[in-house]
Design a protein around this motif. Sequence first.
Motif, mmCIF file in Angstrom:
data_model
loop_
_atom_site.group_PDB
_atom_site.id
_atom_site.type_symbol
_atom_site.label_atom_id
_atom_site.label_comp_id
_atom_site.label_asym_id
_atom_site.label_seq_id
_atom_site.Cartn_x
_atom_site.Cartn_y
_atom_site.Cartn_z
ATOM 1 N N LYS A 543 0.833 -1.209 0.000
ATOM 2 C CA LYS A 543 0.000 0.000 0.000
ATOM 3 C C LYS A 543 0.865 1.256 0.000
ATOM 4 O O LYS A 543 0.596 2.211 -0.747
ATOM 5 C CB LYS A 543 -0.932 -0.010 1.215
ATOM 6 C CG LYS A 543 -2.046 -1.042 1.132
ATOM 7 C CD LYS A 543 -2.763 -1.198 2.451
ATOM 8 C CE LYS A 543 -3.510 0.063 2.835
ATOM 9 N NZ LYS A 543 -4.277 -0.131 4.088
ATOM 10 N N ALA A 617 -6.924 3.767 -5.258
ATOM 11 C CA ALA A 617 -7.492 2.530 -5.806
ATOM 12 C C ALA A 617 -8.677 2.831 -6.711
ATOM 13 O O ALA A 617 -8.846 2.190 -7.761
ATOM 14 C CB ALA A 617 -7.908 1.599 -4.671
ATOM 15 N N TRP A 622 -7.931 -0.215 -9.300
ATOM 16 C CA TRP A 622 -7.283 -1.446 -8.862
ATOM 17 C C TRP A 622 -8.336 -2.419 -8.338
ATOM 18 O O TRP A 622 -9.238 -2.029 -7.580
ATOM 19 C CB TRP A 622 -6.275 -1.174 -7.752
ATOM 20 C CG TRP A 622 -5.141 -0.287 -8.157
ATOM 21 C CD1 TRP A 622 -4.587 -0.165 -9.396
ATOM 22 C CD2 TRP A 622 -4.436 0.633 -7.310
ATOM 23 N NE1 TRP A 622 -3.577 0.748 -9.393
ATOM 24 C CE2 TRP A 622 -3.454 1.262 -8.115
ATOM 25 C CE3 TRP A 622 -4.521 0.976 -5.973
ATOM 26 C CZ2 TRP A 622 -2.574 2.212 -7.614
ATOM 27 C CZ3 TRP A 622 -3.649 1.920 -5.454
ATOM 28 C CH2 TRP A 622 -2.689 2.533 -6.267
ATOM 29 N N THR A 624 -9.261 -5.100 -5.725
ATOM 30 C CA THR A 624 -8.771 -5.439 -4.392
ATOM 31 C C THR A 624 -9.594 -6.588 -3.817
ATOM 32 O O THR A 624 -10.820 -6.588 -3.884
ATOM 33 C CB THR A 624 -8.851 -4.232 -3.445
ATOM 34 O OG1 THR A 624 -10.196 -3.737 -3.430
ATOM 35 C CG2 THR A 624 -7.905 -3.130 -3.894
ATOM 36 N N SER A 626 -9.617 -9.135 -0.216
ATOM 37 C CA SER A 626 -9.068 -9.280 1.131
ATOM 38 C C SER A 626 -9.528 -10.587 1.754
ATOM 39 O O SER A 626 -10.678 -11.007 1.560
ATOM 40 C CB SER A 626 -9.507 -8.101 2.018
ATOM 41 O OG SER A 626 -9.141 -6.862 1.441
#
Length: 726
Positions: A543, A617, A622, A624, A626
């Motif tokens: 990050k 982001a 992007w 992402t 998690s």
Amino acid sequence: MSLQERLKPVFKILKIVSVCGGSVLIVTYHFHEIKKNIKNIVNINVLDVEKKFTAEYIYIDDPSYNATMKVEHSREMSNSVGLSRIWKSLKHSLAWKLLWVCRHGSKEQRNLAIEQLAAFKDNKIWDCQRIAQALDKNTAVLLAHTQGVDLRYFLPPPIHIRRAALKSQLLSYQFKDMISNVQIINPHSCIQHFLSKYFVNLQEQIGEVDSSPPKPDNLTEKELCILCLDALHHHIFLFNQHSYENDKSIDTLIQMGILPKLAELMLRNKNDSEIDFAVLKVLTVLSLYTELVNEFYQSGLIGELARLLKSKDIRLASSAAVCLANLSGDFCYRPGLFLLYPLYRTRTIHTCDTLLVHGLRGGVFVTWRQRDKKCAEPVGIMDVTVSDVDCDPCETDVDENKNRYLDPELEMVLEELKELEDETLLSSFEVVLNDIPIEAKRDATDAILMAKSKRLALLQEDEDKCNHTSCWPKDWLPKDCSNIRILGFNYWSKLSDWLEGCPLQTADIVARAEELASALIDAQVGTKNMVWLAHSMGGLIVKQLLVNSAQQSDESLKRLCQKTKAVLFYSTPHKGSSLATMPRAAASVLWPSQDVKQLQENSPELLELHNLFLNFADTFNWETISFAETLPTLITAFKVPVHFVEPNSADLGRGVFYQLPLDHLSICKPATRQSILYTTVLDSLQRATVCEVETTYSESYVYMIVTRIWLHFNKLLKQLKSSLYG
């Protein structure tokens, strides 16, 4: 009998002779023309066997070499007759022509010639030795980095190194002298501590005549050599420069003959993985300087690197690949960056980079292995991400050929019937695979397995359980996604300041992100699409790197965020960890390191980084994903349950979020390729590679259309001019 009848046989013979003679003339003419064309393409006199001018590649101090080669050559030639001798002569001639192309051809011609040379099979020992003598240093490096090459193409270390390996002289003492010299150039407290710990009484005994300095009684010569190489690697790792002229430490080591000594150590400990890895760690730093190719070659280390590249040990193979890639000049992999795939040179250009960043106390060769049973067992707090691999051996049917049918067609029919029966049975059942999330947020996918897919999934799952891998991205992703490059980043970290550590390696997240960005730019990362895989604190480093790149004006740094397509976080503490926020009494006992302190829950720095990352982001689109742990990790022998990262902190607040019944160590270790921990990576990677291919095709398509329009416009102009002036 008339005259015509008498001359009839003569005319018949003349007719046959004329036809045969004409055919021979035609064949001879075409053979002459082909030979003339080949001579125009390749200069066959450049590498004449008897007139080689490259004497520096021949170890003339080895009296046994020429005798051995002559005996083998005469034995082979005496056993070869007729067409066999002609074929060997042609094969030998082709090898010399390929060597000429390797030296003087274009890049594409050189790569093709290297592949053809490596593809030679069933070579006799004297063939290999003659090729080894003719190889120049650059061709040897490229050939060593090519898949399938015969290891006999590379000369062994020179005879003076082989003779030294037979002596009983202590190499650890010579490595100690090298450490002392680089310590004078760049003083460092770690090196001083090492010398005082293992060579404390050495200086008192150096002055004694005809006495070899003793090694510490509690260590063997092998162990002391490994410790010395680790100390050397630590020093040159910290103080390496971007140019060889500015690196005084490495220049001193080269002048003291470190490369011949490393070759001698490997000869003394043949096929010893611990020695090989200790040597490779030093060589990965030395290989940064292409000026040292000749020293590598003359020490016989190119052949050793080719051997280690074929090793099943991922540490050895990856380190050898880094050395050869650096020496060839194809790429520059800085210390800490490991090439996991492709290990060998390839003419195919990769379309996507997959980057692995581990967490606290992790490592490239530890964090990203397939999950095993002992991952869930208690581990020590000093080695929180290390546990022994103990896979149950697969049950093999010893009588697997017992039920084989003699009729192959009958066997095929029965196997198809069995598949249909399995698919019919699976169509009415729900298949439960490994690593099923217990909760998912913002997940729009609804994957449904058909009966055939269920059967294939179960078969693949059984196969993955049997074939355990120490690095699943390296072994699984290339099978399912082509044209990718996989790189792993290693950095040093610790949990407590009670543990020994280097004061120059206690970097914060920002410094580590800058170090990683610099290494990636040198490795030409950022020219292709990128997918990140980050575990624990590694996600914070990623990050920070992407936020820094987005805020930079430098084009090479800017590309790191522009080319990023997806980031996958495995239990990353986006909002900190409660483990870092401990009571004062506990902190005074555990003495948490700086790495742990910067992960404090709801710290302003982490929250600011989190908000900036979310904004960028959305700006750069992007993807992402998690993952969060829901089970505690059992640490120490007392099985103390600890939640390293809570689900609310692991949730990025953007993109898909999965909670799995796994602990902190297992969250990045899929059990099989059917695990959601792997399938999500594969889906993201396939989208990134398809995007890159579509972009390339679209650019070429637009260029083609514009070119055709321009040509058509020029044609109309010419017609208009001809009509006006005609």
